[in-house]
Design an enzyme around this catalytic site. Structure first.
Site, PDB file in Angstrom:
ATOM      1  N   CYS A   1     -25.709 -30.036  39.246  1.00  0.00           N
ATOM      2  CA  CYS A   1     -26.281 -29.895  37.904  1.00  0.00           C
ATOM      3  C   CYS A   1     -27.192 -31.058  37.578  1.00  0.00           C
ATOM      4  O   CYS A   1     -26.879 -32.190  37.900  1.00  0.00           O
ATOM      5  CB  CYS A   1     -25.183 -29.877  36.848  1.00  0.00           C
TER       6      CYS A   1
ATOM      7  N   HIS B   1     -38.788 -42.188  22.770  1.00  0.00           N
ATOM      8  CA  HIS B   1     -37.323 -42.088  22.719  1.00  0.00           C
ATOM      9  C   HIS B   1     -36.646 -42.650  23.972  1.00  0.00           C
ATOM     10  O   HIS B   1     -35.425 -42.741  24.034  1.00  0.00           O
ATOM     11  CB  HIS B   1     -36.868 -40.652  22.422  1.00  0.00           C
TER      12      HIS B   1
HETATM   13  N1  PLP Z   1     -41.144 -37.688  32.574  1.00  0.00           N
HETATM   14  C1  PLP Z   1     -39.998 -38.297  32.866  1.00  0.00           C
HETATM   15  C2  PLP Z   1     -39.887 -39.095  34.121  1.00  0.00           C
HETATM   16  C3  PLP Z   1     -38.896 -38.186  32.016  1.00  0.00           C
HETATM   17  O1  PLP Z   1     -37.739 -38.789  32.330  1.00  0.00           O
HETATM   18  C4  PLP Z   1     -39.035 -37.420  30.828  1.00  0.00           C
HETATM   19  C5  PLP Z   1     -37.871 -37.235  29.914  1.00  0.00           C
HETATM   20  O2  PLP Z   1     -36.810 -36.822  30.323  1.00  0.00           O
HETATM   21  C6  PLP Z   1     -40.270 -36.810  30.555  1.00  0.00           C
HETATM   22  C7  PLP Z   1     -41.314 -36.969  31.441  1.00  0.00           C
HETATM   23  C8  PLP Z   1     -40.481 -35.997  29.315  1.00  0.00           C
HETATM   24  O3  PLP Z   1     -40.619 -36.806  28.174  1.00  0.00           O
HETATM   25  P1  PLP Z   1     -40.411 -36.170  26.714  1.00  0.00           P
HETATM   26  O4  PLP Z   1     -38.947 -35.960  26.534  1.00  0.00           O
HETATM   27  O5  PLP Z   1     -40.950 -37.222  25.783  1.00  0.00           O
HETATM   28  O6  PLP Z   1     -41.214 -34.922  26.652  1.00  0.00           O
END
Ligand code: PLP
Length: 380
Positions: A328, A200
């Site tokens: 935030c 996504h």
């Molecule tokens: N790691 C990072 C750097 C992210 O930006 C995100 C999502 O916000 C995630 C991990 C988590 O991914 P997911 O939403 O597919 O669990």
């Protein structure tokens, strides 16, 4: 006007990805573990998708495991590596995503590991000399450092990091969620044991990701159950998600240079226009260094004001979706743990703009105009 500048949180689905997923939602409904033809058709869609992802990353399909997203892939990489190799020391940083930070903090709390945080400079960059000292003190440890920071856009040189870890026989996991689909990852060059992706973040569907595990890195399963994902992750596969992820990554690679050029140009215009319209505006981390940061993210540091907490709300009222704020992080009212690590004036508000191939110059102009109006109103 409604404007979406929160693409680091999630991106809109590409219609071509939806088209690729549709047959798996309607016609190809067999369980991929079933040996009859309905099952076999779906199994081959999964394996074709795995091959596509592996080819794009210049690696082998046997090293790609589909997961429910970036969080699960990070959890698997960390917990299974620590478990399988009996690792006691882990080096990471305080600006990691919570998918990594909270996982490691919990492992430390339950007495499984000792967590060592690498020093960061005032901009939130990893101090490589300190990392080397930690590696000398704790050889054969696990290192987990993100490729690009989702809030402040800092990027680490993964090739150099891999070399350093290899020299100290350390295992390397890197959270590549924000760079996957926006930069190329050549896994013949990068010396990481595990990297991850989340569809996504590159115009694929939510709830699907993958974990790359290098062929010589032998880890135990994280989710026990059926024999799916070659016994590494039990559970019936998210088949349309897998097909959507592979299609989205393919499209991301096909359009990468064009999209990067477009987004960098928008980011450049936004930086210029913000400097012209908001006195004393700064940028957090290295996010305004267009060529050496995660080009999809710009973290704006606003002049001190009592009203910054209202800023995101007021931008939302104006139809502009962003994240950040003085205290935030996206969608929550707890302070950003990343901004807290930077040497910055805490009375300054922060707004994270994150761009995609779908954003336009007109949207940038509108957002800058609204932000300038709101900032000027709150300062005066
Ligand atoms: N790691 C990072 C750097 C992210 O930006 C995100 C999502 O916000 C995630 C991990 C988590 O991914 P997911 O939403 O597919 O669990």
């Amino acid at each position: 006007m409604k404007v979406y500048f929160d693409n680091a949180a999630t991106t809109p689905l590409d219609p071509a990805v939806f088209e690729a997923m549709k047959p798996l939602m309607l016609d190809l409904y067999g369980n991929p573990s079933s040996i009859h033809s309905h099952g076999r058709e779906v199994r081959s869609s999964i394996e074709r998708s795995r091959k596509k992802v592996a080819d794009l990353l210049n690696t082998s399909p046997s090293e790609i495991f589909f997961t429910s997203g970036g969080t699960e892939a990070d959890n698997t990489a960390l917990c299974s590596t620590i478990d399988s190799y009996g690792i006691k020391n882990v080096i990471s940083s305080k600006v990691e995503h919570h998918a990594v930070l909270h996982t490691l903090e919990n492992l430390e709390k339950t007495g499984r590991i000792k967590l060592h945080f690498v020093a960061l400079n005032d901009n939130g960059e990893v101090e490589m000399d300190h990392l080397e000292q930690l590696l000398i003190q704790h050889p054969k440890c696990l290192v987990s450092l993100m490729h690009a920071n989702n809030e402040i856009a800092n990027i680490i040189d993964l090739n150099a990091l891999g070399e350093l870890c290899e020299a100290h026989e350390a295992k390397l996991h890197s959270d590549t969620v924000q760079t996957m689909g926006h930069f190329t990852h050549d896994l013949q060059q990068i010396k990481a044991h595990c990297i991850v992706g989340s569809a996504h973040k590159f115009h694929g569907p939510k709830g699907i990701g993958f974990l790359y595990v290098r062929h010589d890195h032998k880890i135990n399963p994280f989710i026990y159950g059926g024999a799916q994902e070659r016994n590494m992750r039990g559970g019936t596969e998210n088949v349309y998600g897998i097909v959507g992820l592979a299609k989205a990554l393919e499209l991301a690679y096909e359009g990468m240079s064009e999209h990067a050029r477009h987004i960098k140009s928008l980011k450049g215009i936004m930086i210029k226009r913000l400097k012209e319209s908001i006195p004393d505006v700064h940028f957090n981390g290295l996010s305004d260094d267009i060529e050496n940061s995660l080009y999809t993210v710009l973290n704006v540091c606003l002049p001190p004001s009592g009203d910054n907490d209202m800023l995101l709300f007021n931008l939302d009222i104006s139809g502009i979706s962003v994240s950040g704020g003085s205290a935030c992080s996206s969608g929550s009212n707890i302070g950003s743990h990343v901004l807290a690590e930077l040497k910055r004036d805490s009375s300054r508000g922060a707004v994270r703009f994150s761009f995609s191939k779908y954003n336009t110059e007109e949207e940038v102009e509108y957002a800058v105009r609204k932000l300038a109006e709101l900032t000027t109103a709150s300062v005066s």
